[in-house]
Design an enzyme around this catalytic site. Structure first.
Site, PDB file in Angstrom:
ATOM      1  N   CYS A  17       0.815  -1.235   0.000  1.00 52.92           N
ATOM      2  CA  CYS A  17       0.000   0.000   0.000  1.00 52.92           C
ATOM      3  C   CYS A  17       0.835   1.266   0.000  1.00 52.92           C
ATOM      4  O   CYS A  17       0.524   2.247  -0.660  1.00 52.92           O
ATOM      5  CB  CYS A  17      -0.834   0.112   1.276  1.00 52.92           C
ATOM      6  SG  CYS A  17      -1.982  -1.183   1.546  1.00 52.92           S
ATOM      7  N   VAL A  35       0.286   4.587  -2.210  1.00 47.70           N
ATOM      8  CA  VAL A  35      -0.389   5.805  -1.738  1.00 47.70           C
ATOM      9  C   VAL A  35       0.473   7.034  -2.029  1.00 47.70           C
ATOM     10  O   VAL A  35      -0.023   8.071  -2.462  1.00 47.70           O
ATOM     11  CB  VAL A  35      -0.718   5.709  -0.225  1.00 47.70           C
ATOM     12  CG1 VAL A  35      -1.241   7.042   0.300  1.00 47.70           C
ATOM     13  CG2 VAL A  35      -1.739   4.611   0.030  1.00 47.70           C
TER      14      VAL A  35
END
Lengths: 480, 488
Positions: free
Chosen positions: B132, B136
């Protein structure tokens, strides 16, 4: 404490040469970074020379986890009556669901929640933020699981990166739901290991939990709390009967099979006894400073350390408790002698190497020694200097100490020292078993346990004997 | 927090009556309705995140070292998950991004990790995929990897395919797809030769935690006399023998063979939903026919698979396979009475679920509830069509984007006889007092099931054996004296 007698074949020179040869395979920068984290043990030095709690060297294949793992897996997850929300994408909650073996009592989904609750973040949550979703989610969780005594919000990486304010949501929802809603900013990228997750979780307990409840019974002189036992494979259930038999009144357990409201009332106890120092010492210090509660470390692995610990704990109380401690030691000694008589003849003179989290690489040494096994190397995934300082006197001179060891290094160290057993984690297990080396998972007790207390030692001894002496190892070498 | 804000309360006590009430309430229709009205909360999902699937592919080529760009903890979670399921080592390295990575991006970590991983572990390929965190903050892997090679941290010719595998999108099967697509594109680039045909079949098993299935596919090809390359072959990676020597790079698809796969005679994927983008790439880049076929669960889907192989390669179906088919049918006709009419709850990845449904319908059993915890309407449509194709699918319902806590409500209000899926369903099965038949990924609480094929004719016999004998065990364990008997 008497210094360990030297282990045959283990010398400071040999250990240092092994380290040098191993690190020589690394690029210069990595070698320089890793070198301070490995050393030959000096039992008498005040501070252990091995450095710790630094960043992982990228690319070497560290075995470490993250702050979320330390928060969800270690500190929060074991609290049985709280809905623990893995806040963020789907993976973290799934991987940490039921994989630590922190057993709990209760009716699943009714009074205990050994499940995976998650906000399952999607792209839109990243773009628009997840605070609103979190609010709805907490309301839904409370409605569907009405007997929960609290809800924890454990942030995964994206939550901190996109600037969500889970603390504000938690505050609002605590007021609305009338029960504890605890925010924990334990995003996995924070810090260098699980350890920061423990610390952040301790801070959340300090800020949002402790002092919020009071026990209904009057406080008594023997009220204690057990800190840092996570009930792996039922450990705590082998511990509480001994302390209760001693006359102590266990008011709360942090956090194995724990109850949040009892944790919140722990400021009322007379003494904190702490097993896993690494993950929980912060709160012991807070309770000492704020409420004047003393704390002591103890070790419930193996009869030698158990007896030492019972006497140490009893010394905090009156003669009745001290006499009880002696009675218990006397009662269990024959039972322990029988266990040792059964297994020690098969284990005497064997060696083992350990690599575990933040406590067991030193705390289990005594239990192996009770069985006649010597530890030639040990180290931690996420310990700090104070842990290594406590380790040095437990190990013989010249034994190998390694911090955040990479897979590459551990293989080389094991190859050279040829232990009869390696005690480490799931990621290491099959690497060594393929090499024909007996292995026990020492984070999870390898799906066995308990290992704490007198009952635990029986099982520990059986398991270690089973691992080392299984006839299956004799089949590894093929005749053709 | 100020002291005054703390409201100190006595401990809450729930009476046994209150507890009993809730215990019964969670099994009711009323609760089911509330449970199905959830909008934000997911409880006990049956899927994981993209990079897990990417790791399965990244480790499935010879000498290949999976490289996780992102948080250290993610890499450890993926590795632990595979080791728990297969009881095998699962190597992967990671560049361990932390707070400063969040501010400055992960290039410095990737540089250092590239050099260290290559020097220590000498991989033949280092596929990169993301967690992630870099997704991001928007890390640019194309330039990071190019820059690393320009700085000579790894050799220019070391294959370093990469895939973006954000966890907040899709599931592990999409990560599998993205990584496989990237590796094959990378390895086959510039390798297409007009008119050259290796004569081989490329076979893609998909995200399958059952190494027995992979071996079954290979065995069928061998019996058919069809030369093949299995793309992303985990069978030796995740099922190597114990010889006294640990080999970091056990098994995996040969990299040169994978590069040559572009000149194959045909490519068959056995998991439509785990290889969608890969098969799109293959159909435009590869020579030969490319096809997606259902996982060969049960007799009919296995027939389809074998017939298609025979057609594509112009080979006769060998006598051994004909005999195997007959044996499977024999076993199914012999044992049909123990499973006919039984109701099952089935959950898992879409391709697996479709396969299990086919098998149950062939046996005259009802796949009463089907749950895919992250899926599209297209998947539901395909499942519904399959259910409608048989009278035994009548009354059966497929739920998408529902989890195992929803499924629990279903089986508590309208019971079934058994559940089929991965280990995560064991609480629901226990509450319902029915057996869980472990098929899928992960299986963390039983030994060797990942070695026993559930596809092909033999797989049909294995599934049947597992299910029927468990039902018979239950009868033997629970029947009162007067109903307990010698034969079943």
């Amino acid at each position: 404490m008497a210094e360990r007698k030297p282990i045959e074949g283990i010398t400071t020179e040999r250990t240092e040469a092994l380290i040098e040869e191993t690190l020589a395979f690394m690029p210069e920068k990595a070698r320089k970074k890793r070198a301070p984290h490995v050393g030959a043990n000096e039992p008498e030095s005040e501070t252990c020379a091995v450095k710790s709690n630094r960043k992982v060297v990228p690319g070497v294949m560290s075995q470490r986890g993250c702050a979320y793992a330390g928060a969800k897996g270690v500190v929060w997850g074991p609290i049985r009556d709280v809905v623990h929300v893995s806040h963020g994408p789907i993976g973290c909650g799934v991987y940490s669901w039921g994989t630590r073996r922190n057993l709990v009592q209760g009716i699943p989904g009714v009074t205990s929640f050994p499940m995976d609750f998650t906000s399952d973040f999607q792209e839109r949550d990243i773009v628009y933020g997840g605070d609103k979703k979190l609010e709805t989610l907490l309301r839904e969780a409370d409605e569907l699981f009405p007997l929960n005594k609290g809800l924890s919000v454990l942030s995964e990486c994206p939550v901190g990166l996109i600037g969500d304010d889970i603390n504000a949501v938690a505050k609002r929802m605590e007021a609305e739901l009338g029960k504890m809603v605890i925010p924990c900013n334990c995003e996995g990228f924070r810090g260098v290991s699980q350890s920061l997750g423990h610390h952040i979780s301790n801070d959340s307990i300090r800020d949002f939990v402790i002092g919020k409840r009071e026990f209904t019974e009057e406080p008594g002189p023997y009220d204690i709390a057990i800190i840092g036992d996570y009930n792996i494979g039922g450990d705590i259930w082998a511990v509480t009967p001994i302390l209760e038999e001693m006359g102590l009144n266990i008011k709360s357990i942090w956090t194995g099979d724990g109850e949040i409201e009892k944790i919140a009332a722990t400021h009322q106890v007379k003494l904190n006894v702490i097993h896993c120092y690494r993950s929980m010492n912060y709160m012991c210090k807070v309770m000492e400073e704020k409420w004047g509660i003393p704390w002591i470390e103890y070790n419930f692995f193996g009869p030698t350390k158990i007896a030492e610990s019972l006497r140490k704990i009893a010394a905090f109380f009156d003669e009745t408790i001290q006499e009880n401690a002696e009675k218990i030691i006397a009662k269990y000694t024959p039972m322990m002698e029988a266990v040792i008589a059964e297994y020690k003849p098969r284990l005497e003179g064997k060696t083992a190497m350990l690599f575990v989290g933040g406590l067991r690489p030193r705390h289990t040494v005594g239990a192996y020694e009770d069985l006649g096994i010597e530890i030639t190397g040990t180290g931690y995934e996420f310990a700090h200097q104070d842990d290594y300082d406590r380790t040095a006197p437990e190990m013989a001179k010249g034994t190998l100490i390694y911090d955040d060891v990479s897979e590459f290094e551990l293989e080389k160290y094991v190859e050279e020292l040829k232990p009869d057993l390696v005690g480490s984690g799931i990621k290491e297990k099959y690497v060594f078993q393929k090499a024909g080396i007996p292995f026990r998972q020492m984070h999870s007790w390898d799906y066995s346990g308990p290992y704490h207390g007198y009952e635990g030692f029986k099982i520990f001894a059986r398991d270690i004997d089973m691992a080392i002496n299984s006839p299956t190892w004799g089949l590894v070498k093929s005749p053709f | 927090m100020s002291e005054a804000a703390v409201e100190v309360r006595p401990l809450t006590v729930h009476t046994p009556e209150e507890i009993e009430k809730v215990k019964n309430w969670i099994n009711t229709e009323e609760y089911k309705e509330k449970n199905f009205a959830r909008e934000a909360l997911v409880v006990n999902p049956a899927h994981a995140c993209q990079p897990l699937g990417a790791l399965m592919v990244a480790t499935a080529f010879e000498g290949s070292l999976p490289f996780v760009h992102g948080s250290q903890g993610c890499a450890s979670y993926f590795r632990s998950t595979f080791s728990r399921h297969y009881r095998e080592p699962s190597a992967a390295t990671c560049d361990a991004m932390t707070e400063d990575g969040a501010v400055f991006g992960g290039q410095a970590n990737l540089f250092e990790a590239f050099e260290n991983a290559y020097t220590l572990y000498k991989p033949k390929m280092m596929p990169v995929f993301t967690t992630c965190m870099p997704e991001v903050i928007g890390d640019d892997l194309t330039s990071f990897i190019r820059n690393a090679k320009q700085k000579e941290l790894v050799p220019e010719d070391l294959p370093t395919p990469y895939a973006n595998t954000p966890s907040f999108n899709g599931t592990h099967i999409h990560g599998y797809d993205a990584m496989l697509n990237s590796i094959l594109k990378y390895l086959t680039e510039g390798r297409r030769i007009e008119d050259k045909c290796t004569g081989k079949l490329n076979i893609i098993p998909g995200f399958d935690g059952n190494v027995g299935n992979l071996r079954e596919y290979k065995r069928i090809c061998e019996l058919m006399g069809i030369p093949y390359t299995m793309l992303a072959d985990t069978s030796e990676v995740f099922d190597s023998g114990c010889t006294g020597t640990y080999n970091l790079y056990s098994g995996g698809t040969d990299i040169e063979e994978a590069a040559e796969s572009i000149n194959g005679k045909a490519t068959i994927s056995l998991q439509k939903y785990a290889t969608a983008s890969t098969m799109k790439m293959i159909s435009s880049n590869y020579a030969g026919v490319s096809e997606v076929m259902p996982m060969p669960f049960g007799v009919k889907k296995t027939d389809e698979f074998i017939l298609r192989l025979a057609e594509l390669f112009g080979h006769e179906v060998p006598d051994e396979l004909k005999a195997e088919r007959a044996r499977a049918v024999d076993a199914m006709t012999d044992a049909h009475q123990y499973i006919h009419g039984k109701k099952f709850a089935v959950y898992g990845d879409p391709d697996y679920v479709l396969g299990i449904i086919s098998f149950l319908l062939e046996m005259g059993a009802h796949p009463w509830y089907v749950v895919v915890s992250r899926a599209t309407k297209k998947i539901k449509k395909e499942i519904d069509a399959l259910l409608e194709s048989s009278m035994y699918g009548k009354g059966c319902t497929c739920y998408i984007n529902k989890d195992l806590w929803h499924l629990r409500s279903l089986i508590m209000t309208d019971p079934v006889d058994g559940m089929i899926g991965d280990t995560h369903g064991k609480w629901a099965a226990r509450d319902a007092g029915i057996p869980l038949f472990r098929v899928g990924f992960p299986m963390m609480d039983r030994v060797n099931l990942h070695r026993i094929p559930v596809v092909g004719y033999n797989g049909a016999i294995n599934l049947l054996t597992m299910i029927v004998n468990k039902f018979l065990d239950i009868r033997d364990e629970t029947d009162e004296n007067q109903w307990f008997e010698m034969m079943r």
